[in-house]
Design a protein around this motif. Structure first.
Motif, PDB file in Angstrom:
ATOM      1  N   ALA A  20      -9.656   7.127  -7.748  1.00  0.00           N
ATOM      2  CA  ALA A  20      -9.891   8.058  -6.645  1.00  0.00           C
ATOM      3  C   ALA A  20      -9.151   7.610  -5.396  1.00  0.00           C
ATOM      4  O   ALA A  20      -8.535   8.416  -4.692  1.00  0.00           O
ATOM      5  N   GLN A  21      -9.208   6.314  -5.100  1.00  0.00           N
ATOM      6  CA  GLN A  21      -8.518   5.805  -3.918  1.00  0.00           C
ATOM      7  C   GLN A  21      -7.019   6.020  -4.021  1.00  0.00           C
ATOM      8  O   GLN A  21      -6.363   6.452  -3.075  1.00  0.00           O
ATOM      9  N   GLN A  22      -6.452   5.728  -5.199  1.00  0.00           N
ATOM     10  CA  GLN A  22      -5.009   5.877  -5.370  1.00  0.00           C
ATOM     11  C   GLN A  22      -4.583   7.343  -5.281  1.00  0.00           C
ATOM     12  O   GLN A  22      -3.550   7.666  -4.684  1.00  0.00           O
ATOM     13  N   LEU A  23      -5.363   8.240  -5.855  1.00  0.00           N
ATOM     14  CA  LEU A  23      -5.028   9.658  -5.795  1.00  0.00           C
ATOM     15  C   LEU A  23      -5.129  10.189  -4.369  1.00  0.00           C
ATOM     16  O   LEU A  23      -4.298  11.000  -3.933  1.00  0.00           O
ATOM     17  N   ALA A  24      -6.135   9.739  -3.633  1.00  0.00           N
ATOM     18  CA  ALA A  24      -6.264  10.157  -2.238  1.00  0.00           C
ATOM     19  C   ALA A  24      -5.069   9.671  -1.422  1.00  0.00           C
ATOM     20  O   ALA A  24      -4.558  10.389  -0.551  1.00  0.00           O
ATOM     21  N   GLN A  25      -4.612   8.452  -1.708  1.00  0.00           N
ATOM     22  CA  GLN A  25      -3.439   7.930  -1.006  1.00  0.00           C
ATOM     23  C   GLN A  25      -2.180   8.739  -1.339  1.00  0.00           C
ATOM     24  O   GLN A  25      -1.237   8.751  -0.556  1.00  0.00           O
ATOM     25  N   CYS A  26      -2.182   9.398  -2.506  1.00  0.00           N
ATOM     26  CA  CYS A  26      -1.052  10.249  -2.891  1.00  0.00           C
ATOM     27  C   CYS A  26      -1.173  11.656  -2.307  1.00  0.00           C
ATOM     28  O   CYS A  26      -0.322  12.515  -2.583  1.00  0.00           O
ATOM     29  N   GLY A  27      -2.237  11.921  -1.550  1.00  0.00           N
ATOM     30  CA  GLY A  27      -2.377  13.208  -0.896  1.00  0.00           C
ATOM     31  C   GLY A  27      -3.237  14.225  -1.613  1.00  0.00           C
ATOM     32  O   GLY A  27      -3.293  15.393  -1.206  1.00  0.00           O
ATOM     33  N   PHE A  28      -3.932  13.816  -2.667  1.00  0.00           N
ATOM     34  CA  PHE A  28      -4.823  14.729  -3.377  1.00  0.00           C
ATOM     35  C   PHE A  28      -6.186  14.786  -2.690  1.00  0.00           C
ATOM     36  O   PHE A  28      -6.666  13.779  -2.151  1.00  0.00           O
ATOM     37  N   ALA A  29      -6.818  15.958  -2.740  1.00  0.00           N
ATOM     38  CA  ALA A  29      -8.217  16.091  -2.345  1.00  0.00           C
ATOM     39  C   ALA A  29      -9.070  15.707  -3.543  1.00  0.00           C
ATOM     40  O   ALA A  29      -8.985  16.337  -4.606  1.00  0.00           O
ATOM     41  N   VAL A  30      -9.860  14.651  -3.405  1.00  0.00           N
ATOM     42  CA  VAL A  30     -10.592  14.080  -4.535  1.00  0.00           C
ATOM     43  C   VAL A  30     -12.084  14.077  -4.250  1.00  0.00           C
ATOM     44  O   VAL A  30     -12.525  13.601  -3.191  1.00  0.00           O
ATOM     45  N   MET A  58     -11.506  -4.000 -18.228  1.00  0.00           N
ATOM     46  CA  MET A  58     -11.276  -3.567 -16.854  1.00  0.00           C
ATOM     47  C   MET A  58      -9.791  -3.583 -16.520  1.00  0.00           C
ATOM     48  O   MET A  58      -9.281  -2.655 -15.872  1.00  0.00           O
ATOM     49  N   ASN A  59      -9.082  -4.609 -16.940  1.00  0.00           N
ATOM     50  CA  ASN A  59      -7.661  -4.713 -16.631  1.00  0.00           C
ATOM     51  C   ASN A  59      -6.872  -3.555 -17.234  1.00  0.00           C
ATOM     52  O   ASN A  59      -5.979  -2.996 -16.595  1.00  0.00           O
ATOM     53  N   CYS A  60      -7.215  -3.176 -18.452  1.00  0.00           N
ATOM     54  CA  CYS A  60      -6.565  -2.042 -19.100  1.00  0.00           C
ATOM     55  C   CYS A  60      -6.885  -0.757 -18.343  1.00  0.00           C
ATOM     56  O   CYS A  60      -5.992   0.079 -18.106  1.00  0.00           O
ATOM     57  N   GLY A  61      -8.145  -0.577 -17.958  1.00  0.00           N
ATOM     58  CA  GLY A  61      -8.521   0.601 -17.195  1.00  0.00           C
ATOM     59  C   GLY A  61      -7.824   0.673 -15.858  1.00  0.00           C
ATOM     60  O   GLY A  61      -7.381   1.748 -15.421  1.00  0.00           O
ATOM     61  N   PHE A  62      -7.704  -0.469 -15.178  1.00  0.00           N
ATOM     62  CA  PHE A  62      -6.989  -0.489 -13.895  1.00  0.00           C
ATOM     63  C   PHE A  62      -5.507  -0.159 -14.092  1.00  0.00           C
ATOM     64  O   PHE A  62      -4.892   0.522 -13.273  1.00  0.00           O
ATOM     65  N   GLU A  63      -4.922  -0.663 -15.176  1.00  0.00           N
ATOM     66  CA  GLU A  63      -3.528  -0.345 -15.466  1.00  0.00           C
ATOM     67  C   GLU A  63      -3.372   1.159 -15.710  1.00  0.00           C
ATOM     68  O   GLU A  63      -2.384   1.771 -15.285  1.00  0.00           O
ATOM     69  N   ASP A  64      -4.375   1.766 -16.385  1.00  0.00           N
ATOM     70  CA  ASP A  64      -4.397   3.222 -16.561  1.00  0.00           C
ATOM     71  C   ASP A  64      -4.249   3.943 -15.227  1.00  0.00           C
ATOM     72  O   ASP A  64      -3.518   4.927 -15.110  1.00  0.00           O
ATOM     73  N   THR A  65      -5.001   3.482 -14.214  1.00  0.00           N
ATOM     74  CA  THR A  65      -5.031   4.212 -12.946  1.00  0.00           C
ATOM     75  C   THR A  65      -3.658   4.253 -12.283  1.00  0.00           C
ATOM     76  O   THR A  65      -3.282   5.264 -11.696  1.00  0.00           O
ATOM     77  N   VAL A  66      -2.916   3.153 -12.380  1.00  0.00           N
ATOM     78  CA  VAL A  66      -1.592   3.105 -11.768  1.00  0.00           C
ATOM     79  C   VAL A  66      -0.652   4.074 -12.474  1.00  0.00           C
ATOM     80  O   VAL A  66       0.089   4.832 -11.836  1.00  0.00           O
ATOM     81  N   VAL A  67      -0.682   4.072 -13.809  1.00  0.00           N
ATOM     82  CA  VAL A  67       0.184   4.968 -14.577  1.00  0.00           C
ATOM     83  C   VAL A  67      -0.139   6.422 -14.250  1.00  0.00           C
ATOM     84  O   VAL A  67       0.759   7.230 -13.968  1.00  0.00           O
ATOM     85  N   LEU A  68      -1.422   6.775 -14.262  1.00  0.00           N
ATOM     86  CA  LEU A  68      -1.802   8.168 -14.019  1.00  0.00           C
ATOM     87  C   LEU A  68      -1.491   8.592 -12.586  1.00  0.00           C
ATOM     88  O   LEU A  68      -0.959   9.694 -12.363  1.00  0.00           O
ATOM     89  N   ALA A  69      -1.797   7.757 -11.616  1.00  0.00           N
ATOM     90  CA  ALA A  69      -1.527   8.108 -10.220  1.00  0.00           C
ATOM     91  C   ALA A  69      -0.039   8.327  -9.994  1.00  0.00           C
ATOM     92  O   ALA A  69       0.369   9.272  -9.302  1.00  0.00           O
ATOM     93  N   ASN A  70       0.795   7.482 -10.581  1.00  0.00           N
ATOM     94  CA  ASN A  70       2.244   7.640 -10.424  1.00  0.00           C
ATOM     95  C   ASN A  70       2.734   8.933 -11.078  1.00  0.00           C
ATOM     96  O   ASN A  70       3.589   9.634 -10.524  1.00  0.00           O
ATOM     97  N   LEU A  71       2.209   9.242 -12.266  1.00  0.00           N
ATOM     98  CA  LEU A  71       2.614  10.468 -12.947  1.00  0.00           C
ATOM     99  C   LEU A  71       2.204  11.701 -12.146  1.00  0.00           C
ATOM    100  O   LEU A  71       2.982  12.653 -11.998  1.00  0.00           O
ATOM    101  N   LEU A  72       0.986  11.705 -11.632  1.00  0.00           N
ATOM    102  CA  LEU A  72       0.520  12.850 -10.861  1.00  0.00           C
ATOM    103  C   LEU A  72       1.258  12.976  -9.534  1.00  0.00           C
ATOM    104  O   LEU A  72       1.523  14.082  -9.062  1.00  0.00           O
ATOM    105  N   ALA A  73       1.590  11.852  -8.921  1.00  0.00           N
ATOM    106  CA  ALA A  73       2.336  11.900  -7.667  1.00  0.00           C
ATOM    107  C   ALA A  73       3.715  12.517  -7.890  1.00  0.00           C
ATOM    108  O   ALA A  73       4.238  13.243  -7.024  1.00  0.00           O
ATOM    109  N   ALA A  74       4.315  12.255  -9.059  1.00  0.00           N
ATOM    110  CA  ALA A  74       5.647  12.787  -9.358  1.00  0.00           C
ATOM    111  C   ALA A  74       5.608  14.253  -9.765  1.00  0.00           C
ATOM    112  O   ALA A  74       6.599  14.975  -9.563  1.00  0.00           O
ATOM    113  N   ALA A  75       4.498  14.708 -10.358  1.00  0.00           N
ATOM    114  CA  ALA A  75       4.386  16.103 -10.811  1.00  0.00           C
ATOM    115  C   ALA A  75       2.981  16.617 -10.524  1.00  0.00           C
ATOM    116  O   ALA A  75       2.195  16.853 -11.442  1.00  0.00           O
ATOM    117  N   PRO A  76       2.619  16.805  -9.263  1.00  0.00           N
ATOM    118  CA  PRO A  76       1.230  17.101  -8.893  1.00  0.00           C
ATOM    119  C   PRO A  76       0.702  18.433  -9.409  1.00  0.00           C
ATOM    120  O   PRO A  76      -0.517  18.617  -9.499  1.00  0.00           O
TER     121      PRO A  76
END
Length: 471
Positions: free
Chosen positions: A19-29, A331-349
């Motif tokens: 949620a924090q990463q998506l909000a930083q990308c400009g999404f309403a979360v 937890m580490n795998c889940g956190f890695e998920d968040t970076v991948v997803l946030a980057n993908l959504l930021a590139a194609a929102p």
């Protein structure tokens, strides 16, 4: 074009960080969490194996600007402190030096830090709200609060970060089967606690090897491996240790083999501890209360064929790929998920269908790989760490890593201290293990191995490792 709003179900570790990463990308979360706000009600996580934070998780926290704050609340662990039945112990380092360590962190403290960060980024949280149902055609969800009051909510993108028992996954699976498979380990766990040294008799502390406020060496993950079962202990910042007993849930018919079924109460368990874990019971002054009041947790691996419904709903973290905790990577795998997803959504929102499909394509092979390695690590932790053949392979691997670091890196180090994909670490680790078995055929003495010939064979048998990325 305005970005689609995002509704997250689950405000735990992965949900709050995403949620924090998506909000930083400009999404309403907006985030809906079934539990009360832990910052007001106190953390109510229930059963909680201590969390081991490694490089993948740290990198995700760095990207969110949170790593330093988390490490201030963590305890460094250099390696496994292995305790045998005779009361002896020895450290098996995780990495080459103190630049390669893992960190013991409190789930509750970490969750609250992530919630604060997400709110500061503009995320709206709704606590005490449980998902009742989801209408994926109309893109509406129904929630119920703690008083039983229901509400209906329109959603844009729906993301389920609500853990292994995900309500979002259940709703998606009812709408369109996801190919869900849950494989039980057949073993459970129970948590106990070693208090700070100030709460223990001086005579006990003299034998334990602890220091300062810790009853045991603080900078290690302690493990008492016993073949088919084990205990581990992870340090907490205030000086206590969270102790976890891993044991078969049931014994075979007419068997007296150790299991939670055969240890139904603290009286039976205390005799078992006295026999199997000498010295540990004296460090557990609340053993009876903890054993009899703490439930037995279950251990399972979750596999799904599909993680998303086109662009309408997606699962992430344990909701998509829950694993057993024996590699410290959930937890580490889940956190890695968040970076991948946030980057993908930021590139194609505004192309959530493509983003969700790409997220699964990238992450699913790696999630399956770490699930396999976590199961293998259980056998290693409870049995192999005391096995002469395993120790010889470990020693030989360390020598090869020193002599030919561009061709050899222990699988554990690839998983824990690099960003190499989990799937690559699994495949490369298997190839390296075949080589070690070949070099040690007929011996458990590393001195019997011609190291020059071993390095030559390594370099001709395996390609160089990819460039490593740390930090």
């Amino acid at each position: 074009m305005a970005k689609q709003p995002i509704t997250l179900i689950g405000g735990g570790l992965v949900g709050a960080l995403l949620a924090q990463q998506l909000a930083q990308c400009g999404f309403a979360v907006e985030v809906y969490e079934k539990r009360a706000d832990p910052r007001l009600a106190g953390f109510q996580g229930g059963r909680s194996i201590n969390l081991a934070l490694a490089e993948r998780g740290l990198q995700a926290l760095r990207s969110a600007g949170l790593a330093d704050g988390v490490l201030q609340r963590a305890v460094m662990m250099r390696g496994r402190m292995v305790h045998d039945r005779d009361g002896n112990s020895g450290l098996q380092r995780y990495g080459v030096d103190d630049s390669e360590v893992i960190w013991s962190v409190s789930r509750g403290a970490l969750n609250m830090l992530l919630l604060d960060a997400a709110e500061a980024a503009g995320v709206q949280f709704h606590f005490g709200q449980s998902l009742v149902s989801a209408d994926f055609d109309q893109q509406r969800i129904r929630m119920v609060d703690e008083a039983g009051v229901e509400r209906s909510q329109q959603v844009g993108m729906l993301i389920g970060a609500d853990g292994a028992g995900s309500a979002v996954r259940a709703a998606m699976n009812a709408y369109s089967p996801l190919g869900e498979r849950i494989e039980s380990l057949g073993h459970g766990y129970k948590e106990l606690e070693i208090p700070p040294s100030s709460e223990l008799p001086a005579a006990v502390l003299q034998l334990s090897g602890g220091r300062d406020q810790f009853a045991l060496e603080p900078n290690a993950l302690h493990i008492w491996p016993r073949g088919s079962f084990m205990c581990i202990a992870l340090p907490n910042t205030e000086g206590s240790f969270t102790v976890t007993l891993f044991l078969a849930s049931q014994s075979p018919a007419h068997s007296t083999a150790p299991s939670f079924a055969n240890l139904p109460n603290a009286t039976a368990a205390a005799a078992f501890f006295s026999e199997q874990f000498p010295g540990l019971l004296s460090l557990l002054p609340r053993f009876k209360e903890d054993y009899d009041s703490h439930p037995v947790g279950t251990l399972s691996t979750l596999y799904l064929d599909r993680w998303h419904l086109d662009g309408r709903a997606l699962l992430i973290g344990d909701a998509a790929h829950a694993i057993v905790p024996f590699h410290g990577q959930g937890m580490n795998c889940g956190f890695e998920d968040t970076v991948v997803l946030a980057n993908l959504l930021a590139a194609a929102p505004n192309d959530s269908a493509e983003v969700f499909a790409e997220f699964q394509r990238v992450r699913q092979p790696n999630a399956n790989a770490i699930a396999t390695m976590a199961l293998e690590n259980y056998l290693e932790m409870r049995d192999s760490v005391a096995d002469p053949h395993y120790l010889a392979k470990r020693e030989l691997g360390a020598l090869l890593a020193t002599r030919a670091p561009e061709h050899y890196m222990a699988r554990y180090r690839m998983v824990t201290f690099s960003h190499l994909p989990y799937a690559y670490a699994l495949e490369r680790g298997q190839a390296q293990d075949v080589l070690l078995e070949q070099l040690l055929r007929g011996t458990t003495r590393v001195a019997d191995v011609d190291l020059d010939a071993a390095v030559s064979l390594l370099r001709t048998s395996l390609p160089p490792l990819p460039p490593l990325r740390h930090g």
